[in-house]
Design an enzyme around this catalytic site. Structure first.
Site, PDB file in Angstrom:
ATOM      1  N   ASP A  14       0.849  -1.210   0.000  1.00  0.00           N
ATOM      2  CA  ASP A  14       0.000   0.000   0.000  1.00  0.00           C
ATOM      3  C   ASP A  14       0.882   1.258   0.000  1.00  0.00           C
ATOM      4  OD1 ASP A  14      -2.949  -1.046   0.972  1.00  0.00           O
ATOM      5  OD2 ASP A  14      -1.324  -2.181   1.891  1.00  0.00           O
ATOM      6  N   ASN A 165      -4.422 -16.598  -0.991  1.00  0.00           N
ATOM      7  CA  ASN A 165      -3.146 -16.491  -0.272  1.00  0.00           C
ATOM      8  C   ASN A 165      -3.304 -16.591   1.247  1.00  0.00           C
ATOM      9  OD1 ASN A 165      -4.156 -13.884   0.080  1.00  0.00           O
ATOM     10  ND2 ASN A 165      -2.383 -12.825  -0.766  1.00  0.00           N
ATOM     11  N   GLU A 171      -8.122 -14.647  -1.205  1.00  0.00           N
ATOM     12  CA  GLU A 171      -7.082 -13.601  -1.113  1.00  0.00           C
ATOM     13  C   GLU A 171      -7.411 -12.725   0.101  1.00  0.00           C
ATOM     14  OE1 GLU A 171      -5.627  -9.676  -1.299  1.00  0.00           O
ATOM     15  OE2 GLU A 171      -7.734 -10.181  -1.705  1.00  0.00           O
ATOM     16  N   HIS A 253       1.673  -6.169  -5.025  1.00  0.00           N
ATOM     17  CA  HIS A 253       0.232  -6.161  -5.344  1.00  0.00           C
ATOM     18  C   HIS A 253      -0.376  -4.772  -5.569  1.00  0.00           C
ATOM     19  CE1 HIS A 253       0.120 -10.280  -3.619  1.00  0.00           C
ATOM     20  NE2 HIS A 253       0.757  -9.781  -2.575  1.00  0.00           N
TER      21      HIS A 253
HETATM   22  C1  BDR Z   1      -3.134  -7.813  -0.253  1.00  0.00           C
HETATM   23  O1  BDR Z   1      -3.134  -8.076   1.153  1.00  0.00           O
HETATM   24  C2  BDR Z   1      -2.142  -7.314   1.788  1.00  0.00           C
HETATM   25  O2  BDR Z   1      -1.184  -8.154   2.337  1.00  0.00           O
HETATM   26  C3  BDR Z   1      -1.505  -6.422   0.758  1.00  0.00           C
HETATM   27  O3  BDR Z   1      -1.372  -5.106   1.240  1.00  0.00           O
HETATM   28  C4  BDR Z   1      -2.402  -6.500  -0.445  1.00  0.00           C
HETATM   29  O4  BDR Z   1      -3.329  -5.439  -0.481  1.00  0.00           O
HETATM   30  C5  BDR Z   1      -2.530  -8.989  -0.992  1.00  0.00           C
HETATM   31  O5  BDR Z   1      -3.288 -10.135  -0.797  1.00  0.00           O
HETATM   32 CA    CA Z   2      -3.183  -3.579   1.009  1.00  0.00          CA
END
Ligand code: BDR
Ligand code: CA
Length: 326
Positions: A14, A165, A171, A253
């Site tokens: 970010d 993830n 995610e 990301h």
């Molecule tokens: C997202 O989750 C956070 O770890 C990162 O800032 C990103 O926005 C990735 O999965």
């Molecule tokens: Ca983020």
């Protein structure tokens, strides 16, 4: 010039999105709101303010602290990836207590009111970019439907097509607040999703890390800003190696959302129907894209239509040249 409102949860990547938004000449950053996510909402607000100061933002640019929890669920934080305070290991940022940091935190308005005011006052349309859980954006689209005609698009980092993830299927940003994500996807407005399928291609390799630290290649100390960014990427590289086994570097990301606004030509994607699994025993927070068109959808954005442009690929070299330039 793209007028952008950035909603984020800094967070290492970010922080790079904030940097790009500030230093892309075709983007005018109208303001920043923050949300629970990588760490608690108090820290994400302070971190955004610390970044604004360190990245040289104009003094009138402020941070509005938004939702401290998801719409329905309990908050989650992610110290394993981002450290306890959300920007673990980053050297050279002002302390959260510093007066220049505190002065950047706006106390005159709640976050979604600030977004509404910025959208109302903007000449032309505004792009809403989200790089954290979608709670604030869901509240904004729900509370101010009359302003949606002034939103050009909502670009968010989140989701994955067949990949998660922070759970086998989900995610992190969507996992934190699946209901909010569904509300945003159902808003009658163009949404652009930047899922793991593409963000995992934006790896800050060690060669790129070396260029970031010292673009000339000559020996010598890095500038203070470059040193700070190098410590940021090193911490992120370490947590991605130990948690996910990423050996060649961490994925950046969130920076891709801002890159998409400025340079959509770097990216490739397809418009699909996307929904969020909210009830699954194993799959809560998974983004379900109707790749083969099983559902009858019209061409509107929103509940009955192909509601989301899903980015699946990027021209990596051009993205990183742009990032290093910024
Ligand atoms: C997202 O989750 C956070 O770890 C990162 O800032 C990103 O926005 C990735 O999965
Ligand atoms: Ca983020």
């Amino acid at each position: 010039i793209h007028k952008v409102w950035l909603d984020c949860d800094p967070g290492h990547d970010d922080a790079t999105a904030i940097l790009l938004a500030l230093h892309t000449s075709s983007i005018e950053l109208l303001g920043i709101s923050t949300v629970h996510g990588n760490t608690d909402a108090t820290h994400t607000a302070l971190n955004a303010a610390r970044c604004l100061h360190a990245w040289g933002a104009p003094p009138n640019l402020r941070v509005y602290a938004g939702a401290a929890k998801p719409l329905l669920r309990a908050p989650r934080y992610d110290p394993e990836i981002h450290g306890a305070d959300g920007l673990g290991g980053v050297v050279g940022l002002p302390s959260p207590e510093a007066s220049e940091v505190r002065a950047r935190i706006a106390v005159d308005q709640p976050a979604i009111e600030a977004i509404a005011r910025a959208v109302r006052e903007a000449e032309g349309k505004v792009v809403v970019v989200a790089s954290g859980p979608l709670t604030n954006v869901a509240l904004f689209v729900s509370a101010y439907p009359e302003l949606l005609e002034k939103i050009e698009q909502i670009v968010f980092m989140g989701g994955g097509i067949g990949i998660g993830n922070r759970s086998p299927g989900a995610e992190w940003n969507i996992l934190c607040d699946p209901e909010a994500a569904q509300i945003v996807l159902d808003a009658p407005i163009k949404t652009v999703m930047m899922p793991l399928n593409v963000t995992h291609k934006a790896i800050v390799t060690s060669a790129l890390q070396a260029r970031l630290r010292n673009p000339s290649g000559e020996p010598g100390p890095a500038s203070p800003l470059r040193h700070t960014l190098a410590t940021l990427v090193t911490f992120f590289a370490d947590t991605y190696r130990s948690t996910f086994g990423f050996e060649s570097g961490p994925p950046l990301h969130d920076a891709l959302t801002i890159a998409y606004v400025a340079h959509p030509e770097f990216f490739e994607g397809t418009r699909w129907r996307v929904d969020v699994e909210r009830a699954g025993v194993y799959t809560a927070g998974e983004t379900i894209a109707d790749v083969y068109g099983y559902r009858a959808c019209d061409d509107t954005w929103g509940p009955g239509g192909k509601n989301c442009f899903v980015v699946m690929d990027l021209r990596n070299d051009e993205f990183f040249e742009y990032l290093l330039q910024a």
